[in-house]
Design a protein around this motif. Sequence first.
Motif, PDB file in Angstrom:
ATOM      1  N   GLN A 236       0.863  -1.177   0.000  1.00 21.27           N
ATOM      2  CA  GLN A 236       0.000   0.000   0.000  1.00 21.27           C
ATOM      3  C   GLN A 236       0.905   1.236   0.000  1.00 21.27           C
TER       4      GLN A 236
ATOM      5  N   HIS B   5       1.389   5.638  -1.205  1.00 19.53           N
ATOM      6  CA  HIS B   5       0.778   6.929  -1.513  1.00 19.53           C
ATOM      7  C   HIS B   5       0.865   7.135  -3.024  1.00 19.53           C
ATOM      8  N   GLU B   6      -0.278   7.299  -3.678  1.00 21.89           N
ATOM      9  CA  GLU B   6      -0.304   7.383  -5.135  1.00 21.89           C
ATOM     10  C   GLU B   6       0.548   8.542  -5.658  1.00 21.89           C
ATOM     11  N   LYS B   7       0.641   9.636  -4.898  1.00 27.33           N
ATOM     12  CA  LYS B   7       1.346  10.824  -5.357  1.00 27.33           C
ATOM     13  C   LYS B   7       2.852  10.616  -5.448  1.00 27.33           C
TER      14      LYS B   7
ATOM     15  N   GLY C  31       4.526   7.500  -4.123  1.00 30.84           N
ATOM     16  CA  GLY C  31       4.970   6.110  -4.001  1.00 30.84           C
ATOM     17  C   GLY C  31       5.454   5.718  -2.622  1.00 30.84           C
TER      18      GLY C  31
ATOM     19  N   THR D 242       8.644   5.206 -10.024  1.00 32.18           N
ATOM     20  CA  THR D 242       8.519   6.351  -9.131  1.00 32.18           C
ATOM     21  C   THR D 242       9.699   6.390  -8.179  1.00 32.18           C
TER      22      THR D 242
END
Length: 316
Positions: free
Chosen positions: A25, A27-29, A31, A221
């Motif tokens: 899991q 953070h999409e922003k 990584g 990323t």
Amino acid sequence: MSFGLVNVPVRLFSATENHDVQFRQVHEKDGGRIKYQRVCAIDGEEVPYSDIAKGYEAADGQMVVLTDEDMKSLPTRSTKEISIEKFVPSEQIDPLLFDKSYYLEPDKTGLKPYVLLRDALEKADRMALVTVSVRSRMTLAVLRVRDGVIVLQTLLWADEVRTPEFESLSEETHATAKELAMASSLVDSLSGDYEPEEFEDDYAEAVTALVATKIEGGELTETPDATGEETEVVDLLAALQRSVDKAKAAKGGSGTSDASGAQSTTTGDGTSAKKAAKKTSTTTAATTKAAAKKSTTKKAATKKAATKKAATKKAS
């Protein structure tokens, strides 16, 4: 492994392994990995692991806190013996009861009685019902033979199997003779033998191919160093060291200690399956220490290069 008056020294090895695709899991922003904190639901404060106790929630919602002394008073079994209680027909053990599987490897001194038990089980077409201590708790298990090796398979307790209660199946509904004949024809047309190599985990293969495509396309990323991560590693190592010191103190400073939390099921001559887990834990700790040292060296080199560049610029 106790077989009548014969004791067979054996070692346990896990018979299965998980090949499921594991995701993190993030953070999409940026990584960054998502971390979880142990927070008290009452005061909202983060609770250190040393202050966490076991709690049992009563039917009325009240919480019963159990101390280490309370846990020590519970019945436990630390025997190193796999005791055969009886031999039961194989069809009497519902596959729904099967839990975890382990291969039993005989010690050289117990090879002959091991082979004797294996051959006797195969000839009788029965399973040996045994009791075994796993993580200090006695559990039921069976011994059966697979590919010439005795397999120990732990069992769920009878009350752990749910009773199916489906209202839609309570009615007296049965297929007609014509429907049953058509279904039987379909079964015959699809009949065959089970060949494991015919089936593959296409989901895992698809995920692997997708990730490879993104890597080749440069879709990566760059994640910066996580804040406080180095401190957490230090705290973990410190906690492990305290555990080792505490175990040594309890033994009077002699012998070896195992702080890995690995399963300690031992049989026969005292050998156990946790040796491999202990070795893995030691390797992991060494790798973590090496990674931390490498990170520190890299940061120092970067800082030194920046200082040199600034000095050169000032001189020019």
